[in-house]
Scaffold this active site. Structure first.
Site, PDB file in Angstrom:
ATOM      1  N   HIS A  96       0.859  -1.190   0.000  1.00  0.00           N
ATOM      2  CA  HIS A  96       0.000   0.000   0.000  1.00  0.00           C
ATOM      3  C   HIS A  96       0.896   1.241   0.000  1.00  0.00           C
ATOM      4  CE1 HIS A  96      -2.872   2.999   1.333  1.00  0.00           C
ATOM      5  NE2 HIS A  96      -3.840   2.159   0.981  1.00  0.00           N
ATOM      6  N   GLU A 165      -4.311   1.978  -7.206  1.00  0.00           N
ATOM      7  CA  GLU A 165      -4.614   3.015  -6.228  1.00  0.00           C
ATOM      8  C   GLU A 165      -3.750   4.255  -6.498  1.00  0.00           C
ATOM      9  OE1 GLU A 165      -6.682   1.473  -2.485  1.00  0.00           O
ATOM     10  OE2 GLU A 165      -4.573   1.770  -2.075  1.00  0.00           O
TER      11      GLU A 165
HETATM   12  P1  PGA Z   1      -9.754   5.778   0.658  1.00  0.00           P
HETATM   13  O1  PGA Z   1      -8.527   4.782   0.865  1.00  0.00           O
HETATM   14  O2  PGA Z   1     -10.912   4.948   0.194  1.00  0.00           O
HETATM   15  O3  PGA Z   1      -9.973   6.386   2.010  1.00  0.00           O
HETATM   16  O4  PGA Z   1      -9.332   6.756  -0.368  1.00  0.00           O
HETATM   17  C1  PGA Z   1      -8.293   3.713  -0.008  1.00  0.00           C
HETATM   18  C2  PGA Z   1      -7.044   2.990   0.368  1.00  0.00           C
HETATM   19  O5  PGA Z   1      -6.066   3.622   0.794  1.00  0.00           O
HETATM   20  O6  PGA Z   1      -6.971   1.760   0.249  1.00  0.00           O
END
Ligand code: PGA
Length: 244
Positions: A96, A165
């Protein structure tokens, strides 16, 4: 995609013991189409024992937010894959951007984590995604391909999840356009096909909520979402889960 939808709730470092327990109890009450959804919750490690109890006999599956890239050893404050497995996690988020940024995780460590996951029958959810600077400089595709190559090339794996992401979308309320998500999901798709990975899914993550979920999830190569902020709100989760 024709696959059922995978929803991964990333609770991050949120919720105390009582709040987590209550949220899990309320999530269990939601009536959603179980045939269409796989539902994974990734809480803080210390919540895993309780959530194992609360979610027993439910369709919710537990996942980890991370673990150390070595099996065990002198790593104060870290958690091993062995404990992640002992506490019933069937998935783990890996790489992540918050781990990459705040804990200096690099692709070499992340590849080791993917390997450890596969060796321990835990499905890796590998996160990739560019910064705003990389997007503005138009080098985001090369960057994502480098992440994919360095983290999973020749990994010889049967099942894997990749979450796109974009860093600039996480927690900001800003999402890429549908065209942007299509572009990157196609890039990830062709990479995974070339790697001959039998079974895979591509998720989108970054400011997913009950307003944008259906549109994103309907995209051809996307089969679910990694959800942070909205996953902490029962009304948001109810709308998302019942929309599938
Ligand atoms: P968010 O986070 O939905 O709060 O943008 C997503 C993530 O970091 O997996």
């Amino acid at each position: 995609m024709t696959q059922n939808t995978l929803i991964v709730s990333n609770w991050k470092m949120n919720l105390n013991f009582i709040q987590a327990k209550n949220l899990a109890i309320n999530l269990k009450k939601i009536k959603y189409n179980k045939a269409k959804l796989i539902n994974v919750i990734c809480p803080q490690f210390l919540l895993l024992p309780t959530l194992n109890e609360v979610l027993v006999k439910s369709d919710f599956i537990l996942g980890a937010q991370d673990f150390h890239h070595d099996l065990n050893g002198a790593y104060t404050g870290d958690t091993s894959i062995e404990l992640v497995k002992d506490y019933n996690c069937k998935y783990s988020i890996i790489g992540h951007s918050e781990r990459r940024i705040f804990h200096n995780e690099n692709n070499i460590m992340i590849k080791k984590k993917v390997r450890l996951c596969l060796d321990n029958f835990i499905i890796p959810i590998l996160c990739v995604g560019e910064s705003i600077e990389q997007r503005k400089k138009n080098i985001y595709k090369e960057f994502i391909l480098k992440q994919l190559t360095e983290c999973i090339q020749k990994i010889d794996c049967k099942e894997l999840v990749v979450a796109y992401e974009p860093i600039w979308s996480i927690g900001t309320g800003i999402t890429p356009t549908v065209e942007d998500i299509i572009e990157i999901s196609e890039l990830i798709f062709s990479f995974l096909k070339k790697e001959k990975i039998d079974k895979f899914r591509i998720l989108y993550g970054g400011s997913v909520n009950s307003f944008n979920f259906s549109e994103i999830n309907a995209l051809d190569k996307i089969s679910g979402a990694l959800i942070g902020g909205a996953s902490l709100k029962i009304d948001e989760m109810e709308k998302i889960l019942t929309s599938c």
